[in-house]
Write an enzyme that holds these catalytic residues in place. Structure first.
Site, PDB file in Angstrom:
ATOM      1  N   CYS A  30       0.827  -1.214   0.000  1.00  0.00           N
ATOM      2  CA  CYS A  30       0.000   0.000   0.000  1.00  0.00           C
ATOM      3  C   CYS A  30       0.865   1.270   0.000  1.00  0.00           C
ATOM      4  O   CYS A  30       1.477   1.585   1.016  1.00  0.00           O
ATOM      5  CB  CYS A  30      -0.904  -0.065   1.227  1.00  0.00           C
ATOM      6  SG  CYS A  30      -1.660   1.478   1.712  1.00  0.00           S
ATOM      7  N   CYS A  33       0.257   3.837   2.793  1.00  0.00           N
ATOM      8  CA  CYS A  33       0.710   3.299   4.087  1.00  0.00           C
ATOM      9  C   CYS A  33       2.192   3.588   4.297  1.00  0.00           C
ATOM     10  O   CYS A  33       2.624   3.874   5.417  1.00  0.00           O
ATOM     11  CB  CYS A  33       0.470   1.794   4.161  1.00  0.00           C
ATOM     12  SG  CYS A  33      -1.269   1.333   3.993  1.00  0.00           S
TER      13      CYS A  33
END
Length: 105
Positions: A30, A33
């Site tokens: 991600c 993230c």
């Protein structure tokens, strides 16, 4: 300071029964993230002694992610005395996480 990673096995016992905790539900694949993690590490240093921070890899801890209804990453949950009190979905500026934590300190 590194944020401690939690698994399905140690999630429930790791969260403090009293006090404030932030849990970052994340994934290795991600991109947002990866942007969030250094911001949370900075925040952890700034708020040391006031909040405990953890991260949960949703691919490794699917039961925990499902139990809290995590559908997209990053999702940050704030716990007060072991109970979830706030949820931020998606990447936000560091100030947004600080403001949410300040509400419960």
């Amino acid at each position: 300071m590194t944020i401690r990673a939690l698994s399905d096995q140690d999630f429930s016992t790791a969260l403090p029964a009293d006090g404030l905790a932030l849990v970052d539900f994340t994934a290795a694949w991600c991109p947002p993230c990866k942007v969030l993690l250094p911001q949370l590490e900075e925040l952890q240093q700034e708020l040391e002694g006031h909040v405990t921070m953890y991260k949960v890899d949703v691919d490794q801890a699917q039961e925990t992610a499902a139990a809290f209804g995590v559908m997209s990453m990053p999702t940050v949950l704030v716990f007060r005395d072991g109970v979830p009190v706030d949820k931020l979905v998606g990447l936000r500026p560091k100030a947004a996480y600080r403001a949410v934590l300040a509400r419960y300190m």
